[in-house]
Scaffold this active site. Structure first.
Site, mmCIF file in Angstrom:
data_model
loop_
_atom_site.group_PDB
_atom_site.id
_atom_site.type_symbol
_atom_site.label_atom_id
_atom_site.label_comp_id
_atom_site.label_asym_id
_atom_site.label_seq_id
_atom_site.Cartn_x
_atom_site.Cartn_y
_atom_site.Cartn_z
ATOM 1 C CD GLU A 1 -2.517 1.533 2.497
ATOM 2 O OE1 GLU A 1 -3.478 2.110 2.546
ATOM 3 O OE2 GLU A 1 -1.825 1.356 3.608
ATOM 4 C CG HIS B 1 -9.992 -1.468 4.974
ATOM 5 N ND1 HIS B 1 -9.076 -1.761 3.925
ATOM 6 C CD2 HIS B 1 -9.075 -1.019 5.938
ATOM 7 C CE1 HIS B 1 -7.699 -1.505 4.342
ATOM 8 N NE2 HIS B 1 -8.118 -1.117 5.545
ATOM 9 C CG ASP B 2 -8.254 2.532 4.489
ATOM 10 O OD1 ASP B 2 -8.733 2.079 5.782
ATOM 11 O OD2 ASP B 2 -7.127 2.216 4.457
HETATM 12 C C1 GLC Z 1 -3.605 1.713 6.069
HETATM 13 C C2 GLC Z 1 -4.862 1.073 6.260
HETATM 14 C C3 GLC Z 1 -5.835 1.926 7.158
HETATM 15 C C4 GLC Z 1 -5.031 2.331 8.491
HETATM 16 C C5 GLC Z 1 -3.703 2.779 8.257
HETATM 17 C C6 GLC Z 1 -2.777 2.690 9.406
HETATM 18 O O1 GLC Z 1 -3.871 2.951 5.332
HETATM 19 O O2 GLC Z 1 -5.359 0.548 5.135
HETATM 20 O O3 GLC Z 1 -7.124 1.251 7.338
HETATM 21 O O4 GLC Z 1 -5.869 2.975 9.325
HETATM 22 O O5 GLC Z 1 -2.990 2.165 7.039
HETATM 23 O O6 GLC Z 1 -2.336 1.491 9.749
#
Ligand code: GLC
Ligand code: CA
Length: 468
Positions: free
Chosen positions: A245, A319-320
């Protein structure tokens, strides 16, 4: 590693299926629903974290990387899930949150207890209580630094105050994290998703940011490629499916993360296409999506990655993010058409498609109207910040209704029965009213549904070389 013809399905564990009637999704719940996923035809299941955690950020605050949080089940449940998925031809991808740990992790607890060795696992800086080491901001709002009075030190947290950033410059930290990967490999996991992994390498000297929130100093930071390569090779996962990510990243870096010669990752998520409705780049300032910019971004990334042998993960939802059908389409009158159009757009691109649970049903935003309905730490923080910035309660709620991460986290809509068939108890987060019409049971029974459209697209990818 052949992942070019595969499709990944993302499970938000807390909201997929509750097997024991406590209103919270769990691991045995996922096992119960494997036949449905097999029918859809997906190859890999990425599960969001279910490791031991105080759950301040729903599991992205890990207190023990090799233990299961009792809310989600047991290690036996994980073994069973891996075995049952394997029988159905599906591999598990686990979510590695390696940029930070929960402050309840034993490493951080030992750091707090004064052990120098463990303080060096994190990013601590000496200082006075009224002078944070830099002016950097947390991505969840407020300062990125927290003061620990008895140590007279600050620690860095790019996310919630309960999520302390790890010090990747310490080789002991890197060894610990390799061991975590080795542990899950032995369990039979087939791939990994790495959370915000382009933020792991911070500069040796930290300085104030007079232009932004600090991200330009640590995004795709100084040693990120070196550390990722080392992690992947030493843990022996170069033949596994891996996805990173990448927050606020660049095309050049993503080429390097994914070009097979570099031996870093199989593919990356970037988020530029999901900011085309951020006014002035601000998530909390809403505007309609700019479809011209969206198209340009897709072109740039498709062509740019292809030209240099990079590989994208292609997606609308996770999920974000709010639900794509509500965000880029019309979730009432043209819900089916919107959902199928969006599916076509993603699945006919070059890259590995990711389907987020419920997207294959055309699930919509939550359409909440009261702050009491929200659970997400970021949403609750920003509700306060928006009020402080002078918004009225109604304006703040309207913004959350469009932007909150809870829109993507509502329970999977399995049936039209109570609690959407997700649980026998009241779910931890309420499903939208529309579950009576929009649910897996009716979609599977209807040949014209969004579900069957996704099923066809998934099959097409596996048999059509041109699509890959
Ligand atoms: C990433 C996850 C998110 C989380 C963040 C901190 O963006 O997808 O859900 O809050 O990292 O771990
Ligand atoms: Ca449960």
């Amino acid at each position: 590693m052949h992942f070019q013809n595969k499709v990944v399905y993302q499970i938000y564990t807390k909201s997929f299926m509750d097997s024991n009637g406590d209103g919270i999704g769990d691991i045995p719940g996922v096992t119960q629903r494997l036949d449905y996923l097999q029918e859809l035809g997906v190859d890999y299941l990425w599960m969001t974290p279910f490791f031991k955690s105080p759950l301040k950020d729903n599991g992205y605050d890990v207190a023990d990387y090799t233990a299961i949080d009792p809310v989600f089940g047991t290690m036996e449940d994980v073994d069973e899930l891996i075995a049952q998925a394997g029988k159905r031809g599906m591999g598990l991808m686990f979510d590695m949150v390696f940029n930070h740990t929960s402050t309840e992790h034993r490493w951080f607890q030992r750091a707090l207890a004064g052990e120098r060795e463990y303080q060096d696992y994190y990013i601590f800086r000496d200082g006075a209580p009224d002078a944070p080491p830099t002016n950097w901001e947390s991505k969840f709002g407020g300062s990125a630094w927290e003061y620990v009075p008895h140590l007279k030190k600050w620690y860095l947290h790019l996310f919630d105050v309960s999520q302390a950033d790890l010090n990747w410059d310490n080789s002991k930290v890197r060894e610990e994290l390799k061991n975590v990967l080795r542990f899950w490999k032995r369990k039979g996991v087939k791939g990994f998703r790495f959370d915000v992994v382009n933020l792991i390498s911070k500069p040796a000297v930290l300085e104030d940011d007079h232009e932004g929130d600090g991200r330009r100093f640590y995004t795709d930071g100084p040693h990120v490629h070196e550390y990722l390569h080392e992690l992947v090779m030493d843990a022996g996962i170069d033949n596994y499916i891996t996805v990173g990510e990448m927050s606020s990243t660049s095309l050049d870096n993503c080429v390097r993360y994914t070009n097979p010669e570099e031996k870093e990752l199989s593919m990356v998520f970037n988020f530029h296409h999901l900011k085309v409705d951020y006014k002035d780049g601000d998530k909390w300032a809403v505007m309609p999506p700019d479809f011209g910019v969206l198209k340009e971004l897709f072109c740039t990334w498709q062509e740019g990655m292809q030209a240099h042998q990079g590989w994208n993960a292609v997606f609308w939802c996770n999920h974000d993010q709010p639900r794509a059908v509500s965000r880029f389409g019309d979730d009432e009158r043209y819900r089916l058409e919107s959902a199928k159009m969006l599916a076509t757009c993603i699945h006919l691109m070059r890259g590995t498609p990711y389907i987020f649970q419920g997207e294959e049903l055309g699930m919509t935003n939550a359409h909440y109207t009261a702050i009491s309905q929200y659970r997400d730490v970021e949403s609750l923080n920003y509700y306060k910040i928006l009020l402080e910035r002078g918004k009225t309660k109604q304006e703040a709620l309207d913004i959350l209704a469009q932007r909150s991460r809870d829109n993507g986290r509502t329970p999977m809509q399995w049936t039209g029965e109570a609690n959407a068939g997700f649980s026998t108890a009241v779910p931890w987060l309420a499903p939208p009213e529309n579950y009576k019409a929009i649910n897996a049971q009716s979609a599977v029974a209807d040949g014209q549904s969004v579900f069957h459209f996704y099923q066809k697209l998934i099959r097409l990818r596996s048999v059509t070389a041109a699509l890959r």
